[in-house]
Design an enzyme around this catalytic site. Structure first.
Site: not given
Length: 251
Positions: A3, A6-9, A24, A114
């Site tokens: 997680r 801005f997103s969740i996989v 994603k 990142d």
């Protein structure tokens, strides 16, 4: 599987191929369509075994959806810790592997922005395990235009220019590799403090040392590699190609 901000996989089954994939879901509330499309376009452009494959893209009422190659062998750092392989020689091997992936990205004039343990996965499907560099949400094309990358998360791996709000460069990624190397060799973080503000101050002052209790068995070559990289001025940091020539990273 993971997680982000801005997103969740999630792990899913691709109906057409019946194969396991990583999906994603990028929230439409948090990201604009062109931002999600930017990551997809980068993944399509990158043709390198150390970056995951993008299979397809979709859109739902609430999310932009990226269908990705599944990497379920876990994170590099967890793998090394579970196998008791955080020996200096092994750390140097994987830092070189990460740097080779980064060199390819930088040759495309793209900064990842990142780099941290959560975004480094291990691929155990091949005879010699390799690192896969994931999550290009924040990646940008470095060109003649200045790009300021706003600090949104933990500043632990962020370069001084990110914290200070001045333009980033390919050297911004190199700084993160220096912090990562320190963490992998010692098990502690060079700049992390009790608060986000104190951590930011430590980063901007480049306030770190090599405590004997954590670095007593670490070579001078490894310490030199970190010192060469952790330069406040990004123009003084070596390129990925130069880092790969450092004595500590030689096979």
């Amino acid at each position: 599987l993971s997680r982000g901000r801005f997103s969740i996989v999630k792990k899913c089954i691709h109906k057409a191929t019946r194969k396991d994939v990583a999906v994603k879901f990028v929230s439409k509330k948090m990201k604009k369509k062109e931002q999600a499309a930017h990551e997809a376009a980068l993944l399509q452009h990158l043709q390198h075994p150390q970056y995951i494959t993008l299979h397809d893209t979709y859109e739902s009422p609430t999310s932009y959806i990226l269908i990705l190659e599944l990497m379920d062998d876990g994170r590099l750092l967890d793998y090394l810790m579970n196998h008791d392989e955080l020996m200096e020689e092994k750390v140097a091997f994987y830092i070189r592997d990460i740097m080779e992936a980064l060199q390819y990205l930088h040759n495309c004039r793209v900064a990842h922005l990142d780099i941290k343990p959560e975004n480094l996965l291990i691929d155990l499907r091949i005879p010699v395990p390799r690192v896969k560099l994931i999550d290009l949400e924040d990646a940008v094309q470095i060109s003649g235009h200045f790009h300021i990358h706003h600090l949104l998360g933990n500043p632990e791996f962020a370069a001084p220019e990110v914290i200070q709000g001045i333009p980033v460069s390919l050297g911004t990624d190199i700084w993160s590799i220096g912090v990562l190397t320190y963490v992998m060799l010692s098990g502690v973080s060079p700049f992390l403090d009790e608060s986000k503000e104190e951590t930011c101050i430590n980063v901007c002052r480049v306030d770190f040392s090599f405590p004997h209790e954590y670095f007593c068995g670490v070579s001078n070559a490894a310490r030199d590699f970190i010192n060469v990289i952790l330069q406040e001025d990004f123009r003084r940091r070596p390129t990925a190609a130069t880092c790969l020539q450092h004595p500590w990273l030689q096979p």
